[in-house]
Scaffold this motif. Structure first.
Motif, PDB file in Angstrom:
ATOM      1  N   GLU A 224      19.818 -37.366 -10.941  1.00  0.00           N
ATOM      2  CA  GLU A 224      20.104 -38.652 -11.609  1.00  0.00           C
ATOM      3  C   GLU A 224      21.329 -39.365 -11.038  1.00  0.00           C
ATOM      4  N   TRP A 225      21.960 -38.819 -10.017  1.00  0.00           N
ATOM      5  CA  TRP A 225      23.173 -39.394  -9.427  1.00  0.00           C
ATOM      6  C   TRP A 225      22.954 -40.858  -9.059  1.00  0.00           C
TER       7      TRP A 225
ATOM      8  N   GLY B  36      33.230 -32.378 -22.159  1.00  0.00           N
ATOM      9  CA  GLY B  36      31.773 -32.254 -22.196  1.00  0.00           C
ATOM     10  C   GLY B  36      31.089 -33.209 -21.254  1.00  0.00           C
ATOM     11  N   MET B  37      31.751 -33.546 -20.142  1.00  0.00           N
ATOM     12  CA  MET B  37      31.215 -34.511 -19.179  1.00  0.00           C
ATOM     13  C   MET B  37      31.108 -33.874 -17.806  1.00  0.00           C
ATOM     14  N   THR B  38      30.442 -34.579 -16.909  1.00  0.00           N
ATOM     15  CA  THR B  38      30.289 -34.108 -15.542  1.00  0.00           C
ATOM     16  C   THR B  38      30.296 -35.294 -14.599  1.00  0.00           C
ATOM     17  N   ARG B  39      30.431 -35.027 -13.290  1.00  0.00           N
ATOM     18  CA  ARG B  39      30.401 -36.104 -12.300  1.00  0.00           C
ATOM     19  C   ARG B  39      28.967 -36.587 -12.144  1.00  0.00           C
ATOM     20  N   VAL B  40      28.748 -37.892 -12.297  1.00  0.00           N
ATOM     21  CA  VAL B  40      27.383 -38.423 -12.305  1.00  0.00           C
ATOM     22  C   VAL B  40      27.140 -39.495 -11.253  1.00  0.00           C
TER      23      VAL B  40
ATOM     24  N   ALA C 180      25.497 -38.985   1.599  1.00  0.00           N
ATOM     25  CA  ALA C 180      26.288 -37.756   1.719  1.00  0.00           C
ATOM     26  C   ALA C 180      26.805 -37.303   0.358  1.00  0.00           C
ATOM     27  N   LEU C 181      27.304 -38.227  -0.443  1.00  0.00           N
ATOM     28  CA  LEU C 181      27.840 -37.873  -1.758  1.00  0.00           C
ATOM     29  C   LEU C 181      26.738 -37.470  -2.730  1.00  0.00           C
ATOM     30  N   GLN C 182      25.595 -38.151  -2.657  1.00  0.00           N
ATOM     31  CA  GLN C 182      24.475 -37.798  -3.536  1.00  0.00           C
ATOM     32  C   GLN C 182      23.927 -36.423  -3.160  1.00  0.00           C
TER      33      GLN C 182
ATOM     34  N   MET D 253      19.945 -43.400  -3.725  1.00  0.00           N
ATOM     35  CA  MET D 253      19.382 -43.279  -2.395  1.00  0.00           C
ATOM     36  C   MET D 253      18.048 -42.550  -2.539  1.00  0.00           C
ATOM     37  N   SER D 254      17.029 -43.019  -1.850  1.00  0.00           N
ATOM     38  CA  SER D 254      15.688 -42.475  -2.014  1.00  0.00           C
ATOM     39  C   SER D 254      15.611 -41.023  -1.573  1.00  0.00           C
TER      40      SER D 254
END
Length: 417
Positions: free
Chosen positions: A251-252, A208-212, A242-244, A276-277
């Motif tokens: 919310e990353w 029940g989780m995800t990459r955050v 790039a990752l965000q 990152m903005s």
């Protein structure tokens, strides 16, 4: 005498008359900042600590009678300024000729892209989309322990954060997946394995989780800037953006782990979290943020390939701090253990580790014995990713009885070692 002042408007300079140099005090400096930079003296907060601009606690220059020399301020010193009020005035823009010189028509051609890029104004984003990030203590400890004891902060190290997003825009990190990677003091290359990431995703879904988010460490020998320390380097900002952008999750968060050494030689490991903005992400998505930087590039400045407007000036270099939005950070005790050997490190994880782990936890319920993401990742390599992996992870999520078939399979894998 010139004192450099870094604020949320960028890096500026305040000139102190030579006649006042020996007698200049903090009050003198405040007055000069007001007259030269337009920041009201009563609204100023001054510090020698860059944490002032990150919304963190920092010692301030609160004694107006303290001499600048007693504070160690001299020609070229760097000072940090925060203001509680808007500026009284802004430095006038450089004069421009009302008419173009004869014969200059068409000499400097501009495309539509150039015109659009010129309208981009870089400002600081005050509020993050993620109100706070809480880290599972065991996972955070296991990550920093490897970096501090095995790698000795000599090279960078990274991992992806997995957990829950709450309705109030906060997130809780429950485990850290460390992908294959190669790193030096300044460079971090993720050697991402699509098959392994598919297994991780299946486990996370069952839990029940995800990459955050993303976490990385800074090496103690990283490249220094001519102006001293900086929060994130330009390469780190580009990689985080790039990752965000890839995640497309508002919310990353990007967490950085640092080793701070105090004046007495004591060392302290601590976590900081940022987003990152929105402007940083826009520049990246539009292809304006430079990601391939030369080795001699100033690490504190991000580069864009078209001019943008910053503090009323056209520029192709932006102080990295303008792209960072600090996120409050805390810790908690999560539902998972973190005692099983962790993937993609110096020592390869084998089924022998599974046998040892099960032998050492015989007195626990079987579901508790396998309630460790890193153990589940090893098991997933022997199970069906579409059915078995999510089903086993769901047993862990609910802390229910593990079906006898799965228990026999896991015990037989351990015995085969």
């Amino acid at each position: 005498m010139i004192v450099r002042v870094r604020s949320r408007e960028g890096l500026e300079r305040v000139s102190i008359p030579e006649s006042s140099r020996s007698s200049a005090t903090v009050a003198t400096l405040r007055s000069l900042i007001e007259s030269q930079l337009g920041v009201a003296a009563e609204a100023q907060t001054l510090s020698l600590d860059p944490r002032l601009l990150l919304g963190q606690e920092a010692p301030t220059l609160s004694d107006p009678s303290a001499s600048l020399s007693s504070l160690g301020l001299s020609h070229g010193s760097l000072l940090f300024l925060s203001s509680s009020l808007p500026r009284l005035s802004a430095p006038p823009p450089p004069p421009r000729s009302a008419f173009a010189p004869a014969g200059s028509f068409g000499r400097n051609k501009m495309t539509i892209d150039d015109l659009i890029a010129r309208q981009i104004r870089i400002t600081r984003q005050e509020n993050p989309h993620c109100v706070s990030a809480s880290f599972d203590r065991a996972s955070a400890h296991a990550f920093q322990l490897y970096v501090s004891q095995t790698l000795a902060f000599s090279v960078k190290r990274a991992g992806f954060l997995y957990g829950h997003l709450a309705s109030d825009s906060s997130l809780s990190v429950q485990f850290i997946y460390e992908p294959p990677q190669h790193a030096t003091e300044d460079l971090l290359t993720l050697l991402r394995d699509p098959h392994e990431e598919r297994l991780v995703h299946a486990i996370a879904s069952g839990l029940g989780m995800t990459r955050v988010g993303f976490v990385f460490t800074q090496a103690v020998g990283r490249k220094k800037s001519d102006t001293g320390e900086y929060t994130l380097s330009a390469r780190e900002v580009a990689q985080a953006a790039a990752l965000q952008a890839e995640a497309a999750t508002p919310e990353w968060v990007t967490a950085v782990v640092k080793l701070d050494v105090d004046e007495d030689g004591g060392a302290d490991v601590h976590f900081e979290a940022f987003q990152m903005s929105d402007m940083c992400l826009k520049l990246f998505r539009d292809g304006l943020l430079e990601t391939d930087l030369p080795e001699d590039a100033d690490p504190r400045l991000s580069r864009v390939n078209k001019e943008v407007v910053l503090a009323g000036k056209d520029t192709k270099e932006v102080d990295n701090d303008f792209f960072l939005v600090p996120v409050k950070i805390s810790d908690h005790q999560g539902p998972l253990q973190c005692t099983f050997p962790i993937e993609n490190r110096i020592t390869t994880v084998t089924l022998r580790a599974l046998k040892s782990h099960l032998d050492n936890s015989k007195n626990m319920p079987f579901v508790k014995r396998i309630s460790d993401f890193h153990l589940l990742l090893l098991l997933s390599k022997f199970l069906d990713v579409n059915s078995d992996v999510p089903a086993l992870a769901e047993c862990v999520k609910n802390q229910g009885t593990v079906p006898e078939g799965y228990q026999l399979l896991i015990e037989s894998l351990a015995a085969a070692s």
